[in-house]
Design a protein around this motif. Structure first.
Motif, PDB file in Angstrom:
ATOM      1  N   MET A   7       0.834  -1.111  -0.125  1.00 40.83           N
ATOM      2  CA  MET A   7       0.105   0.052   0.052  1.00 40.83           C
ATOM      3  C   MET A   7       0.930   1.154   0.257  1.00 40.83           C
ATOM      4  O   MET A   7       0.760   1.969  -0.900  1.00 40.83           O
ATOM      5  CB  MET A   7      -0.896  -0.013   1.212  1.00 40.83           C
ATOM      6  N   ARG A  41      -8.936   9.984  -0.629  1.00 39.53           N
ATOM      7  CA  ARG A  41      -9.343   9.183  -1.968  1.00 39.53           C
ATOM      8  C   ARG A  41      -8.026   8.697  -2.383  1.00 39.53           C
ATOM      9  O   ARG A  41      -8.062   7.302  -2.696  1.00 39.53           O
ATOM     10  CB  ARG A  41      -9.802  10.218  -2.847  1.00 39.53           C
ATOM     11  N   LYS A  44      -7.359   5.579   0.025  1.00 37.20           N
ATOM     12  CA  LYS A  44      -8.288   4.390  -0.502  1.00 37.20           C
ATOM     13  C   LYS A  44      -7.625   3.849  -1.464  1.00 37.20           C
ATOM     14  O   LYS A  44      -7.738   2.430  -1.607  1.00 37.20           O
ATOM     15  CB  LYS A  44      -9.452   4.922  -0.333  1.00 37.20           C
ATOM     16  N   ALA A  45      -7.536   4.391  -2.578  1.00 32.68           N
ATOM     17  CA  ALA A  45      -7.115   3.901  -3.582  1.00 32.68           C
ATOM     18  C   ALA A  45      -5.699   2.863  -3.791  1.00 32.68           C
ATOM     19  O   ALA A  45      -5.759   1.883  -4.290  1.00 32.68           O
ATOM     20  CB  ALA A  45      -7.023   4.872  -4.964  1.00 32.68           C
ATOM     21  N   THR A  48      -6.535  -0.507  -1.821  1.00 34.45           N
ATOM     22  CA  THR A  48      -7.470  -1.423  -2.344  1.00 34.45           C
ATOM     23  C   THR A  48      -6.749  -1.908  -3.596  1.00 34.45           C
ATOM     24  O   THR A  48      -6.418  -1.440  -4.696  1.00 34.45           O
ATOM     25  CB  THR A  48      -8.725  -0.448  -2.776  1.00 34.45           C
ATOM     26  N   GLU A  50      -5.456  -6.129  -5.528  1.00 29.65           N
ATOM     27  CA  GLU A  50      -5.705  -7.853  -5.289  1.00 29.65           C
ATOM     28  C   GLU A  50      -4.267  -8.185  -4.963  1.00 29.65           C
ATOM     29  O   GLU A  50      -3.305  -7.915  -5.615  1.00 29.65           O
ATOM     30  CB  GLU A  50      -6.366  -8.380  -6.591  1.00 29.65           C
ATOM     31  N   PRO A  55      -9.383 -10.054  -2.979  1.00 33.67           N
ATOM     32  CA  PRO A  55      -9.279  -8.654  -2.980  1.00 33.67           C
ATOM     33  C   PRO A  55      -9.097  -7.996  -1.496  1.00 33.67           C
ATOM     34  O   PRO A  55      -9.353  -8.533  -0.482  1.00 33.67           O
ATOM     35  CB  PRO A  55     -10.812  -8.584  -2.861  1.00 33.67           C
ATOM     36  N   ILE A  56      -8.140  -7.060  -1.506  1.00 34.06           N
ATOM     37  CA  ILE A  56      -7.749  -6.122  -0.340  1.00 34.06           C
ATOM     38  C   ILE A  56      -8.527  -4.822  -0.431  1.00 34.06           C
ATOM     39  O   ILE A  56      -8.410  -4.201  -1.330  1.00 34.06           O
ATOM     40  CB  ILE A  56      -6.124  -6.150  -0.115  1.00 34.06           C
ATOM     41  N   THR A  57      -9.305  -4.514   0.923  1.00 31.34           N
ATOM     42  CA  THR A  57      -9.807  -3.394   0.923  1.00 31.34           C
ATOM     43  C   THR A  57      -9.175  -2.476   1.853  1.00 31.34           C
ATOM     44  O   THR A  57      -8.495  -2.774   2.796  1.00 31.34           O
ATOM     45  CB  THR A  57     -11.450  -3.527   1.093  1.00 31.34           C
ATOM     46  N   CYS A  58      -9.845  -1.325   1.809  1.00 32.45           N
ATOM     47  CA  CYS A  58      -9.067  -0.069   2.789  1.00 32.45           C
ATOM     48  C   CYS A  58     -10.185   0.873   3.066  1.00 32.45           C
ATOM     49  O   CYS A  58     -11.031   1.280   2.215  1.00 32.45           O
ATOM     50  CB  CYS A  58      -8.030   0.519   2.014  1.00 32.45           C
ATOM     51  N   GLY A  59     -10.086   1.094   4.244  1.00 30.75           N
ATOM     52  CA  GLY A  59     -11.010   2.275   4.941  1.00 30.75           C
ATOM     53  C   GLY A  59     -10.410   3.399   5.299  1.00 30.75           C
ATOM     54  O   GLY A  59      -9.189   3.387   5.538  1.00 30.75           O
TER      55      GLY A  59
END
Length: 74
Positions: A7, A41, A44-45, A48, A50, A55-59
């Protein structure tokens, strides 16, 4: 650790002076107020993607004047 490093590597170069630290699963940045929405923004991009088909997500938490403002009071 590897996912956090991925990230960080995906962040645009202009984040370098804003990066304050990484604590467990959080990236701490200090950005000028006028860039906070764009920075959220972009964070987060960058967080987020793969990884090996997963899938790896982010808050992104709310912006604040101090660290304690960035957490829900609930």
């Amino acid at each position: 650790r590897d996912l956090m490093a991925e990230m960080l590597l995906r962040l645009p170069q202009h984040f370098a002076p804003w990066l304050r630290g990484v604590v467990h699963d959080e990236v701490i940045v200090s950005v000028p107020r006028e860039f906070s929405r764009d920075a959220a923004r972009e964070l987060k991009a960058a967080g987020t993607f793969e990884f090996r088909g997963v899938p790896i997500t982010c808050g992104v938490g709310p912006a604040g004047e101090r660290w304690s403002d960035c957490y829900s009071k609930d």
